[in-house]
Design a protein around this motif. Sequence first.
Motif, PDB file in Angstrom:
ATOM      1  N   TYR A  61      73.593  98.245  35.408  1.00  0.00           N
ATOM      2  CA  TYR A  61      74.052  98.653  34.079  1.00  0.00           C
ATOM      3  C   TYR A  61      73.220  97.996  32.981  1.00  0.00           C
ATOM      4  CZ  TYR A  61      77.776 100.521  36.897  1.00  0.00           C
ATOM      5  OH  TYR A  61      78.462 101.209  37.863  1.00  0.00           O
ATOM      6  N   MET A  62      72.743  96.804  33.221  1.00  0.00           N
ATOM      7  CA  MET A  62      71.845  96.148  32.259  1.00  0.00           C
ATOM      8  C   MET A  62      70.519  96.905  32.205  1.00  0.00           C
ATOM      9  SD  MET A  62      72.558  92.154  33.170  1.00  0.00           S
ATOM     10  CE  MET A  62      71.580  91.467  31.839  1.00  0.00           C
ATOM     11  N   ASN A 112      70.999 100.262  30.468  1.00  0.00           N
ATOM     12  CA  ASN A 112      71.465 100.165  29.096  1.00  0.00           C
ATOM     13  C   ASN A 112      70.408 100.744  28.152  1.00  0.00           C
ATOM     14  OD1 ASN A 112      71.732  98.791  26.377  1.00  0.00           O
ATOM     15  ND2 ASN A 112      73.618  98.130  27.383  1.00  0.00           N
ATOM     16  N   THR A 166      67.921  98.206  26.775  1.00  0.00           N
ATOM     17  CA  THR A 166      66.893  97.784  27.731  1.00  0.00           C
ATOM     18  C   THR A 166      65.860  98.884  27.914  1.00  0.00           C
ATOM     19  OG1 THR A 166      68.450  96.341  28.878  1.00  0.00           O
ATOM     20  CG2 THR A 166      66.473  96.977  30.094  1.00  0.00           C
TER      21      THR A 166
END
Length: 180
Positions: free
Chosen positions: A125-126, A129, A132
């Motif tokens: 999920y990071m 994102n 990102t």
Amino acid sequence: MKTILLGVSGSISAYKSADITSQLTKLGYNVEVIMTTNSTQFITPLTLQSLSKNPVHSNVMEEITPDKINHIELAKKADLFIVAPASANILAKLANGIADDMLSTVALALKEEVPKVIAPAMNTYMYQNPITQRNLATLKKVGYHEIEPREALLACGDFGRGALATVEEIVAKVSEILAK
């Protein structure tokens, strides 16, 4: 002998930097390791110093010799700059020109023609994102190469894209770029 600056940022994958350092050194490259403070929580500088046969750099305010500025001298020596693993934090710093640690400061001091590579490693999920992804797009626009993360079971227990590329893939990409 070509010099590779290997940046190690704060990711559970930081332990793989030992194998990356070892493999690149065995191929005859001079590897200079630059660690963020967070990365030293996952792997010790002594390990990377032993494998690279060079001092590990982590403190931007520490000058090895008084007549030289360490982060500028490191940047001048670089034939290639790679951050593996590249956390979401270091990607954001690099994309936005933030120079508040040794790794991000050296990155800003690199000549434009030095090849720059990032190998992200973080939670799915990071990685997905939008912020990102925007940072990755910004870095690619200014010439960074991305070695994309793999899909795998991550340290947090999630399954998805975010695992550091294999050491073999990273070493092969570095060798390919330096051969050009």
